[in-house]
Motif scaffolding. Structure first.
Motif, short mmCIF file in Angstrom:
data_model
loop_
_atom_site.label_atom_id
_atom_site.label_comp_id
_atom_site.label_asym_id
_atom_site.label_seq_id
_atom_site.Cartn_x
_atom_site.Cartn_y
_atom_site.Cartn_z
N LEU B 25 86.24 9.14 67.67
CA LEU B 25 85.79 9.35 66.29
C LEU B 25 85.55 8.03 65.59
N GLY B 26 84.51 7.97 64.75
CA GLY B 26 84.23 6.77 64.00
C GLY B 26 82.87 6.81 63.36
N SER B 27 82.53 5.74 62.66
CA SER B 27 81.25 5.74 61.95
C SER B 27 80.06 5.75 62.92
N VAL B 28 80.24 5.13 64.07
CA VAL B 28 79.17 5.17 65.09
C VAL B 28 79.51 6.25 66.10
N ASN B 29 78.53 7.09 66.38
CA ASN B 29 78.77 8.18 67.32
C ASN B 29 78.54 7.70 68.75
N ILE B 30 79.60 7.69 69.55
CA ILE B 30 79.49 7.24 70.94
C ILE B 30 79.85 8.41 71.84
N PRO B 31 79.00 8.73 72.82
CA PRO B 31 79.30 9.87 73.72
C PRO B 31 80.60 9.63 74.50
N ALA B 37 83.73 5.23 80.11
CA ALA B 37 83.17 4.14 80.90
C ALA B 37 83.65 2.79 80.36
N SER B 38 83.66 2.64 79.02
CA SER B 38 84.13 1.39 78.44
C SER B 38 85.59 1.15 78.77
N LEU B 39 86.39 2.23 78.63
CA LEU B 39 87.83 2.08 78.87
C LEU B 39 88.10 1.76 80.33
N LEU B 40 87.30 2.33 81.23
CA LEU B 40 87.56 2.15 82.66
C LEU B 40 86.76 0.97 83.23
N ASP B 41 86.12 0.20 82.32
CA ASP B 41 85.42 -1.01 82.72
C ASP B 41 84.21 -0.73 83.61
N ALA B 42 83.59 0.44 83.43
CA ALA B 42 82.37 0.76 84.19
C ALA B 42 81.15 0.34 83.37
N VAL B 44 78.21 0.48 80.77
CA VAL B 44 78.02 1.20 79.53
C VAL B 44 76.58 0.99 79.08
N GLU B 45 75.99 2.09 78.50
CA GLU B 45 74.59 2.06 78.12
C GLU B 45 74.30 0.91 77.15
N LYS B 46 75.11 0.83 76.06
CA LYS B 46 74.88 -0.24 75.08
C LYS B 46 76.12 -1.15 75.05
N GLU B 47 75.86 -2.45 75.07
CA GLU B 47 76.97 -3.41 75.05
C GLU B 47 77.75 -3.33 73.73
N THR B 48 77.05 -2.99 72.60
CA THR B 48 77.75 -2.88 71.30
C THR B 48 78.79 -1.76 71.34
N TRP B 49 78.45 -0.69 72.08
CA TRP B 49 79.41 0.41 72.19
C TRP B 49 80.70 -0.07 72.84
N ARG B 50 80.50 -0.80 73.92
CA ARG B 50 81.69 -1.32 74.60
C ARG B 50 82.50 -2.21 73.65
N TYR B 51 81.77 -3.03 72.88
CA TYR B 51 82.45 -3.93 71.95
C TYR B 51 83.25 -3.13 70.90
N ILE B 52 82.60 -2.10 70.33
CA ILE B 52 83.28 -1.28 69.32
C ILE B 52 84.54 -0.65 69.91
N ILE B 53 84.42 -0.10 71.10
CA ILE B 53 85.56 0.57 71.72
C ILE B 53 86.68 -0.43 72.01
N LEU B 54 86.33 -1.51 72.72
CA LEU B 54 87.38 -2.40 73.21
C LEU B 54 87.95 -3.33 72.14
N GLU B 55 87.10 -3.76 71.20
CA GLU B 55 87.58 -4.74 70.22
C GLU B 55 87.99 -4.11 68.90
N TYR B 56 87.58 -2.86 68.67
CA TYR B 56 87.95 -2.26 67.40
C TYR B 56 88.79 -0.99 67.55
N ARG B 57 88.19 0.00 68.26
CA ARG B 57 88.87 1.30 68.27
C ARG B 57 90.13 1.32 69.14
N LEU B 58 90.08 0.67 70.30
CA LEU B 58 91.25 0.70 71.18
C LEU B 58 92.46 -0.02 70.55
#
Lengths: 260, 340
Positions: B25-31, B37-42, B44-58
């Motif tokens: 959940l968050g302001s940006v909708n990520i499938p 994929a971001s969490l498991l280091d596989a 990811v379609e967009k690099e920003t998504w990975r950044y949001i997940i790993l540097e902000y949401r996690l």
């Protein structure tokens, strides 16, 4: 139980003075507690009953003299060692009533459990024995908040039994109970001393009952502390002197106090 | 025992579920697939998504877990130590003590000179000051608790310490420049989201210390359920236990308050909610249960705070109070009487 088992001394005082920093309650007390004995501590309000009990349980330091627990000086024992000699049942009911009967009784095993307080097979055996002895097995999962005063008293007693100490102290175990349950608790204590050979010492205001059921009486009166059997106490004139003579008198023939 | 183990395992499962929900959940909708994929280091379609997940949401989700479990545990520790069902880090003034520590650093630092303030204003200073603040308040409350046996009086004294500390904070704010004041006010709203990985690590260290110390108190906390006199008769070393519990609570509540701001009701409500599910009072079982419960509740509160589908994040402190206060009222009305 076998009456001929050898009677051993558990607690013995030597020239004991009790009291607080600037107040002496009683001096030169000589008290001895033996295995399998039921002993009542009686005296009027404010006479020093609880001071005596506090001192004998190691809660309060003696002002002078010594208390020996099976030859060991009580002041040389720490709380952990003391918990193997003495268990208590208090009037204070400020414990968590969220506890169920089994949990509360299980806490009696703390002196024997590991650093996390985990119960061993033997601990569980002792807990069940205590529950059986007091006939509260079927209540074992009830919460303390759902029990009557009489049942709660049994549970607290079971906890003390589970602690498996040679000596149990109770502070006024029969307050809040009706006459039937008072007698019930007295009889129960007597039965326990016979079955377990533990010595049970308790403070009480029920002098009539204590005279009928206890092996020994410790009388606390006006700075004097005397230990006698009920018969000796009745023969002496001490009970007549206990209360002011305007309302109540001791009648030696019926072994009880009578209202005047 | 068997039943409670199942409950604990179930709790961990629910915790993981809510953690994934919280991250998704968050302001940006990520499938969801991309999140995993971001969490498991596989890939990811967009690099920003990975950044949001790993540097902000996690880090935010991990902070929520540490904050929730830590506060709930300090609530349990306080309730058993003071043998008072209404005790908790917020109620007894611990959070206020931590606030005072933080105010001293943020506001006091700006008053007493720029060079010193930039030197002192590291995250470590903030955490240590906050922990010292809560330990101080706790010691004060404990000292008075020896004189007053009445539980209500104790709570009122906690409230008084809270007003005392907030008075000192007011005086500090009065003399502070606008920017530091703003910084302090934002801190006091409470937030889980602004922590870097390094800060999460500092919080984790304090959290581990607090948990480790309290584990050593488990046995004596159990005997304290019977009251202090019984605990002593069972061989408990009261002085040592009290000190350890205070140290653990101070470290937990202090470090959490330093990073996430003063957060109400988690410490008070979670132990009671947990007792509705777990019937045992043994702290060996209650400990993990309360920690898991606190983490779950905090994740839920955080998910609500970030208002799914919008850019706004509400102050977390407001959300915990909005949920916590009705829960405590409901418990009091339903159960008539709360036990510790």
């Amino acid at each position: 139980m076998n009456i001929e088992t050898e009677i051993k001394s558990i607690l013995k005082t030597h020239q004991l003075d009790i009291g607080y920093a600037n107040k002496l309650i009683a001096k030169n007390i000589s008290v001895e507690i033996n295995t399998g004995n039921l002993i009542a501590v009686i005296g009027v309000n404010g006479s020093g009953k609880s001071t005596l009990l506090k001192t004998l349980t190691g809660d309060l330091s003696p002002k002078k003299g010594e208390i020996y627990l099976q030859q060991k000086n009580i002041t040389e024992l720490n709380t952990a060692q003391l918990s193997h000699f003495i268990s208590v049942v208090l009037t204070d009911t400020q414990f968590s009533h969220n506890l169920n009967v089994e949990e509360l009784v299980a806490l009696g095993r703390q002196p024997y459990t590991n650093w996390l307080g985990q119960l061993s097979k033997n601990d569980k055996l002792e807990i069940n024995k205590a529950l059986q002895l007091l006939e509260i097995e079927e209540k074992s999962l009830s919460k303390c908040s759902d029990l009557s005063d009489g049942q709660l008293q049994k549970v607290l007693l079971a906890r003390a039994i589970a602690q498996n100490t040679p000596l149990i102290f109770l502070d006024e175990p029969t307050t809040h109970l009706d006459l039937y349950h008072k007698i019930f608790v007295f009889k129960l204590l007597k039965k326990l001393t016979r079955q377990t050979e533990k010595a049970i010492v308790f403070a009480t205001h029920e002098i009539n009952l204590a005279l009928q059921l206890c092996d020994q009486i410790i009388l606390v009166n006006k700075g004097e502390i005397i230990q006698k059997t009920p018969e000796e106490l009745i023969k002496s004139n001490l009970l007549q002197e206990l209360f002011p003579k305007d309302l109540v008198a001791f009648d030696a023939s019926s072994k009880s106090f009578r209202v005047l | 025992m068997q039943k409670n183990t199942i409950f604990l395992l179930l709790g961990v499962l629910i915790l993981l579920l809510f953690m994934i929900l919280n991250i998704s959940l968050g302001s940006v909708n990520i499938p969801l697939k991309e999140i995993m994929a971001s969490l498991l280091d596989a890939d990811v379609e967009k690099e920003t998504w990975r950044y949001i997940i790993l540097e902000y949401r996690l880090p935010k989700a991990i902070t929520a877990i540490l904050v929730g479990s830590g506060l709930a545990l300090s609530g349990l520790l306080m309730q058993t130590l003071f043998r008072n069902p209404l005790a908790g880090p917020y109620v007894l003034g611990l959070s206020s003590g931590a606030s005072l520590g933080v105010a001293m650093v943020i506001l006091g630092g700006s008053i007493f000179g720029g060079v010193i303030s930039s030197f002192f204003f590291s995250k470590w200073t903030l955490v240590i000051a906050a922990s010292l603040g809560s330990i101080l308040v706790l010691l004060a409350v404990l000292a008075t608790s020896f004189r007053v046996k009445d539980t209500m009086t104790l709570l009122i004294i906690g409230l008084m310490f809270a007003s005392l500390t907030s008075a000192v904070v007011s005086i500090l704010s009065y003399f502070s420049p606008a920017e530091s004041l703003q910084q302090y006010v934002f801190w006091s709203f409470g937030s889980l989201g602004n922590l870097s990985w390094q800060e999460v690590l500092i919080l984790l260290i304090f959290w581990c210390l607090g948990i480790l110390i309290s584990i050593f108190c488990i046995k004596n906390l159990n005997s304290l359920l019977l009251g202090e006199k019984y605990a002593v008769s069972l061989g408990a070393n009261l002085k040592k236990t009290r000190l350890l519990v205070i140290l653990a609570t101070g470290l937990l509540a202090g470090s959490i308050t330093a990073f996430a701001g003063p957060i109400a009701f988690i410490g008070l409500a979670v132990p009671h909610l947990t007792r509705q599910i777990i019937t045992k009072n043994n702290h060996l079982i209650l400990f993990p249960a309360v920690a898991i419960g606190g983490a779950i509740l905090m994740l839920i509160c955080d998910s609500i705070a970030q208002l799914p589908g919008s850019n706004t994040t509400l102050p977390i402190n407001a959300i915990t109070s909005l949920i916590g206060a009705p829960v405590v009222i409901w418990l009091l009305v339903r159960k008539k009487k709360l036990y510790f």
